[in-house]
Design a protein around this motif. Structure first.
Motif, PDB file in Angstrom:
ATOM      1  N   VAL A  68       2.010   2.330 -19.001  1.00  0.00           N
ATOM      2  CA  VAL A  68       1.036   1.736 -18.094  1.00  0.00           C
ATOM      3  C   VAL A  68      -0.250   2.542 -18.133  1.00  0.00           C
ATOM      4  O   VAL A  68      -0.252   3.706 -18.525  1.00  0.00           O
ATOM      5  N   LYS A  69      -1.339   1.900 -17.741  1.00  0.00           N
ATOM      6  CA  LYS A  69      -2.593   2.616 -17.502  1.00  0.00           C
ATOM      7  C   LYS A  69      -2.704   2.834 -16.004  1.00  0.00           C
ATOM      8  O   LYS A  69      -2.385   1.957 -15.211  1.00  0.00           O
ATOM      9  N   VAL A  70      -3.153   4.029 -15.636  1.00  0.00           N
ATOM     10  CA  VAL A  70      -3.335   4.371 -14.233  1.00  0.00           C
ATOM     11  C   VAL A  70      -4.806   4.725 -14.033  1.00  0.00           C
ATOM     12  O   VAL A  70      -5.364   5.514 -14.785  1.00  0.00           O
ATOM     13  N   SER A  71      -5.422   4.129 -13.024  1.00  0.00           N
ATOM     14  CA  SER A  71      -6.811   4.398 -12.712  1.00  0.00           C
ATOM     15  C   SER A  71      -6.867   5.294 -11.482  1.00  0.00           C
ATOM     16  O   SER A  71      -6.366   4.937 -10.420  1.00  0.00           O
ATOM     17  N   ILE A  72      -7.479   6.484 -11.650  1.00  0.00           N
ATOM     18  CA  ILE A  72      -7.508   7.506 -10.609  1.00  0.00           C
ATOM     19  C   ILE A  72      -8.965   7.772 -10.231  1.00  0.00           C
ATOM     20  O   ILE A  72      -9.809   7.900 -11.114  1.00  0.00           O
ATOM     21  N   ILE A 110      -3.699   0.902  -9.985  1.00  0.00           N
ATOM     22  CA  ILE A 110      -4.886   1.451  -9.355  1.00  0.00           C
ATOM     23  C   ILE A 110      -4.438   2.337  -8.199  1.00  0.00           C
ATOM     24  O   ILE A 110      -3.737   1.879  -7.297  1.00  0.00           O
ATOM     25  N   LEU A 111      -4.835   3.608  -8.229  1.00  0.00           N
ATOM     26  CA  LEU A 111      -4.534   4.548  -7.145  1.00  0.00           C
ATOM     27  C   LEU A 111      -5.797   4.810  -6.368  1.00  0.00           C
ATOM     28  O   LEU A 111      -6.860   5.035  -6.939  1.00  0.00           O
ATOM     29  N   ASN A 112      -5.694   4.797  -5.052  1.00  0.00           N
ATOM     30  CA  ASN A 112      -6.797   5.161  -4.176  1.00  0.00           C
ATOM     31  C   ASN A 112      -6.293   6.189  -3.191  1.00  0.00           C
ATOM     32  O   ASN A 112      -5.171   6.099  -2.701  1.00  0.00           O
ATOM     33  N   PHE A 113      -7.132   7.182  -2.908  1.00  0.00           N
ATOM     34  CA  PHE A 113      -6.761   8.273  -2.018  1.00  0.00           C
ATOM     35  C   PHE A 113      -7.722   8.328  -0.839  1.00  0.00           C
ATOM     36  O   PHE A 113      -8.917   8.133  -0.999  1.00  0.00           O
ATOM     37  N   ASN A 114      -7.182   8.627   0.324  1.00  0.00           N
ATOM     38  CA  ASN A 114      -7.989   9.032   1.466  1.00  0.00           C
ATOM     39  C   ASN A 114      -7.950  10.537   1.467  1.00  0.00           C
ATOM     40  O   ASN A 114      -6.905  11.132   1.702  1.00  0.00           O
ATOM     41  N   LYS A 115      -9.055  11.183   1.163  1.00  0.00           N
ATOM     42  CA  LYS A 115      -9.098  12.645   1.028  1.00  0.00           C
ATOM     43  C   LYS A 115      -9.062  13.319   2.392  1.00  0.00           C
ATOM     44  O   LYS A 115      -9.582  12.800   3.357  1.00  0.00           O
TER      45      LYS A 115
END
Length: 119
Positions: free
Chosen positions: A54-58, A113-118
Motif C-alpha cells: 500500500v501507499k501511505v500518505s503522511i 491517508i494518515l492525519n495527526f492532531n499534534k
C-alpha cells in the motif's frame, strides 16, 4: 533480544535521489523484510523479491506537504509480524510526529491517508 528491538533500518538515497529504507532483523541483515520508498517516482521498479502492499500518505511535520511512503514487504512473514515491522518503521522514521489522535482513511485510489492532531 525482544522482537521489536531486533528490527533495524538502513536508509539510502538511490542514484535518482529517492530515499529508500530497508528493514531487517539485526541477526540477518541480508534478509530484507520490508522496503519503504518515499515519494516513489513514476516508473520506479520495486524489489522483485517483495510484494507491494500500500501507499501511505503522511503529513510532513515541517511543511503543509505530505510524504508518500510505498511499502513492499516479505510474503514469508505472517501479517502480524509484518504489521509490527511496518509500525516500527513509522516510529523510527517519524519520531517527531506526536499525536493525540490519528485518523486514517483510504482515498479512491486505495492510498491510506494518515492525519495527526499534534500535541
Amino acid at each position: 533480544m525482544a522482537f521489536k528491538e531486533s528490527i533495524k533500518f538502513k536508509k539510502i538515497i538511490n542514484h535518482n535521489g529517492v530515499p529508500i529504507t530497508n528493514c531487517f532483523f539485526e541477526e540477518a541483515p541480508e534478509n530484507i523484510l520490508a522496503t519503504m520508498v518515499e515519494d516513489e517516482p513514476e516508473g520506479f521498479e520495486g524489489p522483485l523479491f517483495l510484494q507491494k502492499s500500500v501507499k501511505v500518505s503522511i503529513p510532513n511535520d515541517d511543511t503543509e506537504t505530505r510524504i508518500e511512503i510505498s511499502i513492499w514487504f516479505s510474503p514469508n512473514e505472517d501479517n502480524d509480524k509484518m504489521s509490527d515491522i511496518i509500525q516500527s518503521f513509522f516510529d523510527w522514521r517519524f519520531k517527531d510526529l506526536k499525536s493525540k489522535e490519528t485518523a486514517m482513511s483510504f482515498d479512491e485510489s486505495g492510498k491510506l491517508i494518515l492525519n495527526f492532531n499534534k500535541v
